[in-house]
Design an enzyme around this catalytic site. Structure first.
Site, PDB file in Angstrom:
ATOM      1  N   ASP A  11      68.874  27.724  45.711  1.00 44.21           N
ATOM      2  CA  ASP A  11      69.396  26.364  45.730  1.00 44.21           C
ATOM      3  C   ASP A  11      68.503  25.557  44.784  1.00 44.21           C
ATOM      4  O   ASP A  11      67.414  26.015  44.392  1.00 44.21           O
ATOM      5  CB  ASP A  11      69.330  25.817  47.161  1.00 44.21           C
ATOM      6  N   ASP A  13      68.170  21.435  44.685  1.00 44.53           N
ATOM      7  CA  ASP A  13      67.562  20.231  45.252  1.00 44.53           C
ATOM      8  C   ASP A  13      66.815  20.554  46.546  1.00 44.53           C
ATOM      9  O   ASP A  13      67.375  21.132  47.472  1.00 44.53           O
ATOM     10  CB  ASP A  13      68.634  19.180  45.514  1.00 44.53           C
ATOM     11  N   GLU A  20      65.287  14.967  46.559  1.00 44.48           N
ATOM     12  CA  GLU A  20      66.072  14.423  47.661  1.00 44.48           C
ATOM     13  C   GLU A  20      65.734  12.961  47.959  1.00 44.48           C
ATOM     14  O   GLU A  20      66.625  12.178  48.313  1.00 44.48           O
ATOM     15  CB  GLU A  20      65.927  15.323  48.891  1.00 44.48           C
ATOM     16  N   ALA A  72      81.231   7.956  44.221  1.00 48.20           N
ATOM     17  CA  ALA A  72      80.451   9.057  43.659  1.00 48.20           C
ATOM     18  C   ALA A  72      80.031   8.744  42.227  1.00 48.20           C
ATOM     19  O   ALA A  72      78.873   8.950  41.846  1.00 48.20           O
ATOM     20  CB  ALA A  72      81.269  10.348  43.707  1.00 48.20           C
ATOM     21  N   SER A 112      74.889  22.513  44.767  1.00 45.85           N
ATOM     22  CA  SER A 112      75.980  21.555  44.921  1.00 45.85           C
ATOM     23  C   SER A 112      75.980  20.508  43.823  1.00 45.85           C
ATOM     24  O   SER A 112      76.947  19.757  43.674  1.00 45.85           O
ATOM     25  CB  SER A 112      75.870  20.863  46.288  1.00 45.85           C
ATOM     26  N   ASP A 169      66.928  25.140  51.559  1.00 44.13           N
ATOM     27  CA  ASP A 169      66.096  24.184  52.284  1.00 44.13           C
ATOM     28  C   ASP A 169      66.848  23.444  53.379  1.00 44.13           C
ATOM     29  O   ASP A 169      66.241  22.716  54.156  1.00 44.13           O
ATOM     30  CB  ASP A 169      65.506  23.146  51.325  1.00 44.13           C
TER      31      ASP A 169
END
Length: 222
Positions: A11, A13, A20, A72, A112, A169
């Protein structure tokens, strides 16, 4: 002895990049336009999700008078503007990647994040050429916790999901990896350590520096 792995899928982030806090700050700045606050109770539903999916949740829960795609887009502008000079690798990220490559592991990324952001961050981190396969939130119809990104990453690496291990995470990411058939190491950070859902991982480790020793001691890599 467990079957050895052939590939590691990261992953981004919260695993490789300490982003984050910047992401949450951008959301908070955005919702303040309507004199709203980002509730702490909402965070477990956001970590690990694509921007558009997180926007849908925030717009609905806070009753914002905008469409999710507009939220967004506008929040993304705030976030990307905050990145220059503030992109930091997570402790041990470069060392782990170097160690895995020295052991002949194929490396992938399943995030993502959207493609523009991912490309920017990988360049900032000096990891633009680190991965044989990169899957972003733009590449799949369903974001985490759906398994799509991890299935696609394994396919692009040319490795069966059972021969891959994910490093995550957040519980939503762990769920995505396990649903795709990958093994999974969870490395929670300060933002995610209190969340529920890590029991589905094969192990939970305190930091990236513990990953290689754990893989070696369990016979998953040579």
């Amino acid at each position: 002895m467990a079957e050895r792995i052939a590939a590691v899928v990261f992953d981004l982030d919260g695993v490789l990049v300490d982003s984050e806090a910047l992401q949450l700050a951008a959301w908070q700045c955005y919702v303040e336009r309507w004199e709203k606050k980002l509730p702490a109770t909402l965070l477990p539903r956001l970590f690990g999700r694509r921007l558009v999916d997180a926007a849908s949740i925030i717009v609905e829960e806070l009753g914002l008078p905008v469409a999710p795609d507009e939220a967004a887009r506008e929040r993304d502008a705030l976030f990307l503007a905050s990145l220059p000079g503030n992109v930091r690798p997570m402790p041990g990220a470069h060392e782990l990647i170097t160690g895995l490559r020295e052991r002949g592991m194929r490396l992938g990324l399943a995030t993502s994040g959207h493609r523009r952001y991912v490309q920017l961050v990988l360049v900032e981190l000096g990891l633009a050429d680190a991965f044989a396969a990169v899957v972003t939130g733009d590449d799949v119809a369903r974001g985490k916790p759906a398994p799509d990104c991890y299935r696609l990453a394994a396919s692009r690496l040319g490795v069966s999901p059972a021969a891959c291990i994910a490093i995550e995470d957040a519980p939503l990411g762990v769920a995505a990896a396990r649903a795709a058939g990958l093994r999974c190491i969870a490395v929670p950070n300060a933002h995610t350590a209190h969340l529920d859902g890590f029991a589905a991982a094969d192990t939970v480790l305190p930091g990236l520096d513990a990953v290689l020793p754990w893989l070696e001691s369990n016979g998953w890599i040579a």
